[in-house]
Write a protein that holds these residues in place. Structure first.
Motif, PDB file in Angstrom:
ATOM      1  N   VAL A   1       0.868  -1.181   0.000  1.00 17.15           N
ATOM      2  CA  VAL A   1       0.000   0.000   0.000  1.00 17.15           C
ATOM      3  C   VAL A   1       0.906   1.233   0.000  1.00 17.15           C
ATOM      4  CG1 VAL A   1      -1.849   1.255   1.176  1.00 17.15           C
ATOM      5  CG2 VAL A   1      -1.822  -1.238   1.232  1.00 17.15           C
ATOM      6  N   LEU A   2       0.979   1.868  -1.164  1.00 15.49           N
ATOM      7  CA  LEU A   2       1.852   3.028  -1.339  1.00 15.49           C
ATOM      8  C   LEU A   2       1.000   4.296  -1.442  1.00 15.49           C
ATOM      9  CD1 LEU A   2       2.976   0.734  -3.867  1.00 15.49           C
ATOM     10  CD2 LEU A   2       4.969   1.824  -2.860  1.00 15.49           C
TER      11      LEU A   2
ATOM     12  N   GLY B   1       4.282   5.459  -4.585  1.00 13.49           N
ATOM     13  CA  GLY B   1       4.059   4.708  -5.824  1.00 13.49           C
ATOM     14  C   GLY B   1       3.934   5.593  -7.040  1.00 13.49           C
ATOM     15  N   LEU B   2       3.701   6.904  -6.787  1.00 12.26           N
ATOM     16  CA  LEU B   2       3.587   7.864  -7.883  1.00 12.26           C
ATOM     17  C   LEU B   2       3.954   9.239  -7.345  1.00 12.26           C
ATOM     18  CD1 LEU B   2       2.631   9.066 -10.619  1.00 12.26           C
ATOM     19  CD2 LEU B   2       0.301   9.037  -9.728  1.00 12.26           C
TER      20      LEU B   2
ATOM     21  N   LYS C   1      12.452   3.785   1.903  1.00 15.91           N
ATOM     22  CA  LYS C   1      11.229   3.417   1.177  1.00 15.91           C
ATOM     23  C   LYS C   1      11.344   3.867  -0.281  1.00 15.91           C
ATOM     24  CE  LYS C   1       8.065   3.361   5.110  1.00 15.91           C
ATOM     25  NZ  LYS C   1       6.853   3.918   5.733  1.00 15.91           N
ATOM     26  N   PRO C   2      10.817   3.076  -1.215  1.00 16.23           N
ATOM     27  CA  PRO C   2      10.974   3.426  -2.638  1.00 16.23           C
ATOM     28  C   PRO C   2      10.122   4.630  -3.051  1.00 16.23           C
ATOM     29  CG  PRO C   2       9.534   1.523  -2.407  1.00 16.23           C
ATOM     30  CD  PRO C   2      10.048   1.828  -1.028  1.00 16.23           C
ATOM     31  N   VAL C   3      10.604   5.375  -4.042  1.00 11.68           N
ATOM     32  CA  VAL C   3       9.848   6.488  -4.641  1.00 11.68           C
ATOM     33  C   VAL C   3       9.838   6.263  -6.150  1.00 11.68           C
ATOM     34  CG1 VAL C   3       9.708   8.983  -5.028  1.00 11.68           C
ATOM     35  CG2 VAL C   3      10.603   8.113  -2.844  1.00 11.68           C
ATOM     36  N   VAL C   4       8.640   6.252  -6.735  1.00 10.82           N
ATOM     37  CA  VAL C   4       8.531   6.124  -8.191  1.00 10.82           C
ATOM     38  C   VAL C   4       8.255   7.514  -8.761  1.00 10.82           C
ATOM     39  CG1 VAL C   4       7.232   5.129 -10.111  1.00 10.82           C
ATOM     40  CG2 VAL C   4       7.674   3.749  -8.069  1.00 10.82           C
TER      41      VAL C   4
END
Length: 759
Positions: A451-452, A473-474, A507-510
């Motif tokens: 859940v992003l 996620g965006l 934490k990832p960032v797109v």
């Protein structure tokens, strides 16, 4: 009466009034002198002044009626001719007063022998605080120039009344009936949510301090300069397409230009200056006349045009008075609901976010830049609310229901209480969701769901820790472009991306490369031929712009690569329609990466490239593209409008097509099945994933990654923990094999019987 003598006559009245105002006489004595001056100059047997006191219109001074009636004759607002003028803020000019349906005879005044009647409201801050009336024995309509002279007198009286405190507190009195009681306004929901606060106009009304001019020529020069400046602004707006693209925006601009260069309007203002008014008072006098005409117009198109003129008059007043600041520059004093005709995203960001609770727009659309930014900020917005200025005052209490698209103005205590109860329940729910921050979203049968959250501003980043989302996620990089007056320099872009990555930690960032064009028109980046597009959503936008203007993408690529030095960079391209577009965009990044290698710059440890599936055509080539993708994100907002050929900015279609229709569900399942053999992550971005019933359906399709608004993270986490994934997938397979008539109801019923609470 010749025009010259009309101006001369108005000037003579104003000069006499100026002398009266400058005298040391008391307020009552001044009123007694004023009625004599007007009666004499207009050759009228009766002149009377009524002022609003204790909610009633009281006869304060008269020439020609019985003096014994002064301070005795009183009328309610709406009663008799005088009351009608005050209630409607309109002028009456009658040859035979008794023939009017609202005529009310008052024997104590001795007015029975007078036939003709004319009256104008005394207006202060758009509210009637009194009436000045003239009467004649012979039945005759008063000349237009005489009415204008009366309107000028009313403006001077307004100043005298304010200075002499002749009426009671104007927050309680002096308000037309339609601005005292509760009123409910309906608009179009642009951003959901609840908010309460006081009404604050983005462009505050100019308060006119001086009515009578000292130097007519100087006032004329001030107006000429103000007109020049205003025309410059309008021409600049037209050339920069600040108002968006095509359709009604261009019509608004054309109307603006028509009025800005209208000789009739400028002549009327100049005539008012010739009669002895200051530039501000002259503009306001002409504007009052326009407002009165607006009230008599039934044609909505014409009424809209008059609103445009009102808007321009306000602009002219601000320029001539030097009161150019917006409410943001003055600072909000408490919880506020902002009211504007339209608003740019940069203007919205100027406001104190702790105090700005909601926004109401007279125009606005679902795709307006300001709405995109407000949604990211979590500020509810209602648009398409007509004639706000005429229905809401500065400081009125407002309840804004962004869920229903309803605004309650001056609500009764019981309504406020009910609203507060809803608000409190919302807060309770939010507090409950906040407790799920550290809880992992794992289904009952042990599947971990990602859940992003979506973001687009530096200020959004604290929400990552507050919600416990798995990452961004965006990240919409275009927000930086939308709020800038010029193309953001590479250094500014790099700094923003680095700050975002620092704030996200591990934490990832797109990052989605810039999605501009279409409905997000930038004044500094326009189509080569400068033509407007009939259907911007399907036009020159997103990756299409970036590949044609490759300098834009090169700068952004380098900024992202430098910002992600020593870390993993996740980058995706918006609106990919065919595989070659993805390859071309990736090639731009590859060339910048090679350049940075030569420069011995710190490079990202890994780069993951993804595509955004918004155009249905891409689904037909996914088997070709999937092996080159690290991940695929589905943009449900655009995808829906393209699948259904339904413009989501059109309010008539906004609710017509359901996300939970078999067409969309089958399409999304096919996408999941196509990329599954390649091990490509599939994430759904957009509003669809943030609604619990829709999220449940998406999980049933095999999607295990959702990127949603921060406010939706808690509710979706809670939902995930109540679901048995195998069970919902089996049910979804059955539904899609033989779709029920109403798939939404079928899913909702399935959830209800399992105790799964959905929206």
């Amino acid at each position: 009466m010749a025009m010259l003598s009309a101006v001369a006559s108005a000037r003579a009245i104003l000069t006499s009034l100026h002398e009266v105002m400058a005298s040391r006489a008391g307020a009552q004595a001044k009123l007694n002198l004023i009625v004599e001056v007007i009666g004499e100059k207009l050759d009228s047997e009766v002149c009377s002044i009524y002022l609003l006191r204790e909610g009633m219109l009281e006869l304060f001074a008269t020439r020609g009626l019985n003096q014994a009636a002064v301070h005795v004759t009183r009328m309610a607002v709406g009663e008799g001719l005088v009351g009608t003028i005050a209630a409607n803020i309109e002028t009456l000019n009658l040859a035979e007063a008794a023939a009017h349906p609202d005529f009310a005879f008052r024997p104590e005044t001795g007015e029975e022998r007078f036939h003709s009647f004319a009256g104008v409201p005394i207006v202060r801050r758009e509210r009637a605080v009194g009436v000045v009336a003239v009467q004649h024995v012979e039945p005759r309509r008063y000349e237009e120039v005489e009415i204008e002279a009366l309107q000028t007198v009313a403006m001077v009286l307004s100043e005298l009344i304010a200075n002499a405190e002749l009426i009671d507190d104007e927050d309680v009195l002096g308000v037309p009936a339609h601005l005292t009681g509760h009123e409910r306004l309906k608009g179009l929901t642009l951003v959901k949510g609840l908010a309460s606060g006081v009404a604050v106009f983005h462009q505050p009304r100019v308060t006119i301090e001086h009515i009578v001019a000292e130097d007519t020529e100087a006032e004329r020069q001030r107006v000429i300069h103000a007109f020049d400046k205003m025309r410059e602004q309008i021409d600049r707006m037209a050339s920069q397409a600040e108002f968006g693209v095509g359709g009604e925006h261009e019509e608004v601009l054309e109307t603006y230009r028509m009025f800005a260069y209208d000789e009739g309007w400028t002549r009327r203002i100049n005539d008012a200056i010739d009669s002895g008014l200051t530039a501000e008072a002259a503009i306001e006098r002409v504007q009052q006349r326009t407002r009165m005409r607006m009230r008599q117009i039934d044609d909505p198109l014409l009424a809209d045009r008059m609103h445009d003129l009102e808007d321009l008059s306000n602009r002219l007043l601000r320029i001539v008075s030097g009161q150019l600041g917006t409410a943001a520059s003055m600072g909000l004093k408490g919880d506020a609901i902002l009211i504007a005709r339209n608003l740019g995203p940069a203007e919205l960001l100027e406001y104190d976010r702790r105090r700005l609770k909601g926004v109401i727009l007279e125009e606005g659309s679902l795709t307006a830049h300001v709405v995109i930014v407000a949604r990211a900020m979590g500020i509810p917005v209602v648009g398409r609310v007509k004639s706000l200025r005429g229905k809401v005052r500065d400081g009125d209490i407002l309840l804004l229901d962004g869920d229903q698209g309803v605004i309650d103005v001056r609500p009764a205590p019981a309504l406020v209480e009910a609203f507060e109860t809803r608000f409190a329940k919302n807060r309770e729910r939010q507090a409950h969701y906040a407790t799920l921050r550290d809880v992992e979203p794992v289904t009952r049968d042990g599947t971990r769901i990602a859940v992003l959250m979506n973001a687009g501003l530096r200020d959004d980043m604290p929400a990552l820790a507050m919600t416990g989302a798995d990452g961004i996620g965006l990240f919409r990089t275009e927000f930086q472009f939308l709020v800038s007056a010029t193309l953001p320099a590479r250094e500014r872009q790099t700094r923003l991306y680095r700050d975002v990555l620092d704030a996200a930690g591990d934490k990832p960032v797109v990052f989605r490369t810039v999605d501009i064009g279409g409905d997000k028109v930038l004044p500094y980046l326009r189509h080569n031929d400068g033509e407007t597009e009939e259907n911007p959503a399907m036009g020159w936008r997103a990756l299409r712009v970036a590949l044609e203007r490759d300098g834009l993408l090169k700068v952004q690529a380098r900024a992202l690569l430098e910002a992600a030095g020593g870390r993993t960079l996740n980058v995706m391209f918006p609106m990919v329609t065919e595989p070659w577009e993805f390859d071309a965009a990736k090639a731009v990044f590859d060339s910048q990466l090679a350049f940075l290698k030569q420069q011995k710059k710190l490079l990202p440890e890994a780069i993951r490239y993804g595509a955004m599936l918004e155009v249905p055509a891409l689904a037909e080539c996914l088997d070709v593209l999937a092996p080159r993708l690290s991940f695929l994100s589905v943009g449900t907002n655009d995808l829906t409008q393209f699948l259904f050929a339904a413009d989501r900015a059109n309010p008539k279609l906004a609710e017509r097509y359901d996300w939970l229709s078999p067409a969309i569900m089958r399409f999304l399942r096919r996408v999941v099945q196509t990329v599954a053999p390649h091990g490509t992550d599939v994430t759904v971005c957009g509003e669809m994933g943030g609604r619990r019933l829709e999220a449940l359906a998406l999980l049933g399709l095999g999607i295990t990654r959702l990127s949603i608004t921060p406010a939706a993270v808690g509710p979706v986490k809670e939902l995930v923990r109540k679901i048995d994934l195998r069970e919902i997938r089996e049910a979804m397979d059955k539904w899609l094999a033989e779709p029920p008539r109403d798939l939404r109801s079928a899913i909702a019923e399935w959830a209800f019987y399992r105790g799964i609470e959905c929206d």
